[in-house]
Design a protein around this motif. Structure first.
Motif, mmCIF file in Angstrom:
data_model
loop_
_atom_site.group_PDB
_atom_site.id
_atom_site.type_symbol
_atom_site.label_atom_id
_atom_site.label_comp_id
_atom_site.label_asym_id
_atom_site.label_seq_id
_atom_site.Cartn_x
_atom_site.Cartn_y
_atom_site.Cartn_z
ATOM 1 N N GLU A 1 4.791 1.394 9.872
ATOM 2 C CA GLU A 1 3.499 1.139 9.230
ATOM 3 C C GLU A 1 3.012 2.341 8.420
ATOM 4 O O GLU A 1 2.430 2.187 7.355
ATOM 5 N N ASN A 2 3.258 3.529 8.917
ATOM 6 C CA ASN A 2 2.780 4.732 8.241
ATOM 7 C C ASN A 2 3.411 4.912 6.863
ATOM 8 O O ASN A 2 2.770 5.426 5.947
ATOM 9 N N TYR A 3 4.666 4.498 6.715
ATOM 10 C CA TYR A 3 5.360 4.705 5.442
ATOM 11 C C TYR A 3 5.427 3.450 4.578
ATOM 12 O O TYR A 3 5.497 3.554 3.355
ATOM 13 N N LEU A 4 5.401 2.278 5.217
ATOM 14 C CA LEU A 4 5.487 1.025 4.459
ATOM 15 C C LEU A 4 4.134 0.340 4.284
ATOM 16 O O LEU A 4 4.033 -0.636 3.545
ATOM 17 N N GLY A 5 3.116 0.828 4.982
ATOM 18 C CA GLY A 5 1.785 0.239 4.867
ATOM 19 C C GLY A 5 1.590 -0.933 5.810
ATOM 20 O O GLY A 5 2.515 -1.373 6.491
ATOM 21 N N ASN A 6 0.357 -1.429 5.835
ATOM 22 C CA ASN A 6 0.027 -2.565 6.688
ATOM 23 C C ASN A 6 -0.910 -3.543 5.974
ATOM 24 O O ASN A 6 -1.723 -4.217 6.605
ATOM 25 N N GLU A 7 -0.804 -3.626 4.657
ATOM 26 C CA GLU A 7 -1.697 -4.482 3.872
ATOM 27 C C GLU A 7 -1.683 -5.942 4.325
ATOM 28 O O GLU A 7 -2.682 -6.633 4.189
#
Length: 170
Positions: free
Chosen positions: A49-55
């Motif tokens: 989540e930190n690098y790919l996001g959680n949109e």
């Protein structure tokens, strides 16, 4: 020149300097781990989540976006360089302790492999190879374990080495 066991034989002012260095280095290292914990990257899913996001997660407490290529290169570049120096300097001190050579080799070479696996793995996660998150967790734990063991051994031999008596009383 014989390096094995040289650390406790150093003059008292040099040992005090090295103790101060290892303590401050350790405060910096473990503060970095606290930061990792605060950013939720201490878990397998948190790393992703930190690098790919959680949109796509409508229930997320904190919205995170996929890191840009520039951000990733900056993170990887700065961490690999700084961690290399940390482990190089601590490794020099480990080579001056009185330990079996095989243990010294492990404590001084393994962290460099873990640095490459951890931050290379983070890059692969960002690139979409998400199973690397497991490798990142394992290599990060191993890197921290070797750092902790090395720092404790160095501090012990600088201050409490029985072979030469309590070194701070000399």
């Amino acid at each position: 020149m014989e390096f094995n066991g040289l650390l406790p034989k150093l003059p008292k002012p040099v040992r005090l300097f090295l103790v101060a260095f290892v303590i401050v280095l350790s405060v910096g290292y473990f503060t970095g781990l606290l930061f990792v914990s605060e950013t939720s990257t201490a878990s397998v899913d948190g790393i992703e989540e930190n690098y790919l996001g959680n949109e796509s997660d409508e229930n997320a407490d904190v919205m995170k976006f996929k890191k840009s290529k520039r951000q990733m290169l900056t993170i990887i570049h700065t961490h690999i360089l700084s961690m290399s120096f940390i482990f190089f300097l601590l490794g020099i001190l480990v080579w001056l302790t009185k330990l079996p050579t095989k243990l010294k080799v492990f404590l001084t070479v393994e962290p460099f492999l873990s640095v490459l696996l951890t931050f290379g793995g983070i890059y692969f996660i960002w690139s979409g190879v998400t199973w690397f998150k497991y490798l990142v967790i394992v290599s990060g734990i191993l890197m921290t374990a070797t750092y902790t063991a090395s720092a404790m051994i160095v501090l012990y031999q600088l201050t409490f080495s029985k072979q030469y008596g309590n070194t701070f009383n000399q």
